[in-house]
Design an enzyme around this catalytic site. Sequence first.
Site, short mmCIF file in Angstrom:
data_model
loop_
_atom_site.label_atom_id
_atom_site.label_comp_id
_atom_site.label_asym_id
_atom_site.label_seq_id
_atom_site.Cartn_x
_atom_site.Cartn_y
_atom_site.Cartn_z
CB SER A 127 -0.38 -6.92 3.44
OG SER A 127 0.96 -6.70 3.80
CE1 TYR A 174 6.40 -7.59 0.22
CE2 TYR A 174 5.36 -6.99 2.29
CZ TYR A 174 5.66 -6.71 0.98
OH TYR A 174 5.21 -5.53 0.42
CB THR A 225 5.19 -9.65 -2.71
OG1 THR A 225 3.77 -9.53 -2.59
CG2 THR A 225 5.76 -8.34 -3.22
CE LYS A 258 0.99 -6.91 -5.15
NZ LYS A 258 2.03 -6.03 -4.68
CG HIS A 274 5.45 -2.96 -4.23
ND1 HIS A 274 5.73 -4.26 -3.90
CD2 HIS A 274 5.03 -2.38 -3.08
CE1 HIS A 274 5.50 -4.45 -2.60
NE2 HIS A 274 5.06 -3.32 -2.08
C1 FNR Z 1 1.31 -1.58 -1.12
N1 FNR Z 1 1.68 -2.70 -1.86
C2 FNR Z 1 2.02 -3.86 -1.21
N2 FNR Z 1 2.25 -5.00 -1.92
C3 FNR Z 1 2.51 -6.17 -1.29
O1 FNR Z 1 2.70 -7.18 -1.96
N3 FNR Z 1 2.55 -6.21 0.08
C4 FNR Z 1 2.34 -5.12 0.87
O2 FNR Z 1 2.36 -5.19 2.09
C5 FNR Z 1 2.10 -3.89 0.20
N4 FNR Z 1 1.90 -2.74 0.91
C6 FNR Z 1 1.43 -1.61 0.28
C7 FNR Z 1 1.05 -0.51 1.04
C8 FNR Z 1 0.50 0.60 0.42
C9 FNR Z 1 0.05 1.76 1.24
C10 FNR Z 1 0.35 0.62 -0.99
C11 FNR Z 1 -0.27 1.80 -1.69
C12 FNR Z 1 0.76 -0.45 -1.74
C13 FNR Z 1 1.51 -2.70 -3.32
C14 FNR Z 1 0.08 -3.09 -3.68
O3 FNR Z 1 -0.17 -4.44 -3.40
C15 FNR Z 1 -0.22 -2.88 -5.17
O4 FNR Z 1 0.79 -3.46 -5.94
C16 FNR Z 1 -0.36 -1.39 -5.54
O5 FNR Z 1 -0.99 -0.68 -4.51
C17 FNR Z 1 -1.18 -1.25 -6.81
O6 FNR Z 1 -1.20 0.06 -7.23
P1 FNR Z 1 -2.39 1.11 -6.91
O7 FNR Z 1 -3.70 0.43 -7.17
O8 FNR Z 1 -2.23 1.51 -5.47
O9 FNR Z 1 -2.10 2.21 -7.86
#
Ligand code: FNR
Length: 382
Positions: free
Chosen positions: A112, A135, A161, A257, A281
């Site tokens: 990330s 981002y 994203t 995404k 997300h």
């Molecule tokens: C995320 N997600 C996320 N997505 C992204 O594009 N950049 C990011 O920095 C983050 N940060 C982030 C932190 C935390 C703690 C979580 C739980 C999620 C979203 C992530 O990439 C993804 O879309 C989801 O986590 C998928 O769902 P599940 O597997 O957690 O249910």
Amino acid sequence: MKALSMGKILTIADLKQQAQRRVPKMFFDYADSGAWTEGTYRANEEDFSKIKLRQRVLVDMTDRSLATEMIGEKVSMPVALSPTGLTGMQHADGEMLAAQAAEEFGVPFTLSTMSICSIEDVASVTSKPFWFQLYVMKDRDFVNNLIDRAKAAGCSALVLTLDLQILGQRHKDLRNGLSAPPKFTPKHIWQMATRPKWCLDMARTKRRSFGNIVGHAKNVSDLSSLSSWTAEQFDPRLSWKDVEWIKQRWGGKLILKGILDEEDARASLDTGADAIIVSNHGGRQLDGAHSSIAMLPKIVDAVGDRVEVHMDGGVRSGQDVLKAVALGAKGTYIGRPFLYGLGADGKRGVTTALEIIRKEMDVSMALCGKRLITDVDRSILA
Ligand code: FNR
């Protein structure tokens, strides 16, 4: 909450329980939370259980394989690690450890933008290319610089994203006083003091702090300037034109995404992206939106085979992956499951999460009468 020995960890729920014991509450809650009522977060998981599999018998179940490809890269199973911010707070050096576990398992790791360890930190401990999630910030020089750093580190795909032009709200984080960077109040210090293993682990490592940002973004030189910079940097004006600019600057494989709507999925075809991720997300942005698995078949039908479709959100078992693949996903991602593994037991915990999912997928696929994941389609669904 009962402690489990790692040998007794059989499910992702077991890993979650273990992580909750070990990781200070504010960081555990940060991972284990969704926006507002958390309805979409829950629906992501619950909607998988509404999909039923067809049990088949007396078919040859020998020589099974879960190996396939995602955006032309060979993967040992169709599961990648999601990009997650602040991963290094679940376990020290969290991003580096998770990247190593993914590499050894033969699945992609996505770093990330908001990670604690930097692109260069992760590149220094891996030998295969990983993916980088971007981002788009208002500071476009910073974005260009990030793209160049990801290229220089040999990242093999950029995951852009799209669903965070503005930030959703998570009540748990506000109640816990979680901020980036963390500000430590007496309550936080107490939470950490009751988690000695986590504290020891953090103390043992070199201090790394938002390595992609500090020292690289304009006017961000330390943790105190980071907080205000981040808060006002997400770009509410992001448009499809920006996607074109980023694609050109990057010049490599591009994954979009955060697509959850058929119209957006069709619009994404014009960008020439290599894949789209059906995602909300992890239920952290628009609470009240449909689950990813509910939208997956509609989006697959809308784009046909003109772009590879991946999905994330609520994948908690190998059966969930199998169902997503049956509905047309060429790949899936896990966010919280690998974070729970990391929080529970560092790199070994991430491997355990992947191993649990692999085993469940393998056995379920066989019981559905299929030997190869590449042969799985809607016919395995009841
Ligand atoms: C995320 N997600 C996320 N997505 C992204 O594009 N950049 C990011 O920095 C983050 N940060 C982030 C932190 C935390 C703690 C979580 C739980 C999620 C979203 C992530 O990439 C993804 O879309 C989801 O986590 C998928 O769902 P599940 O597997 O957690 O249910």
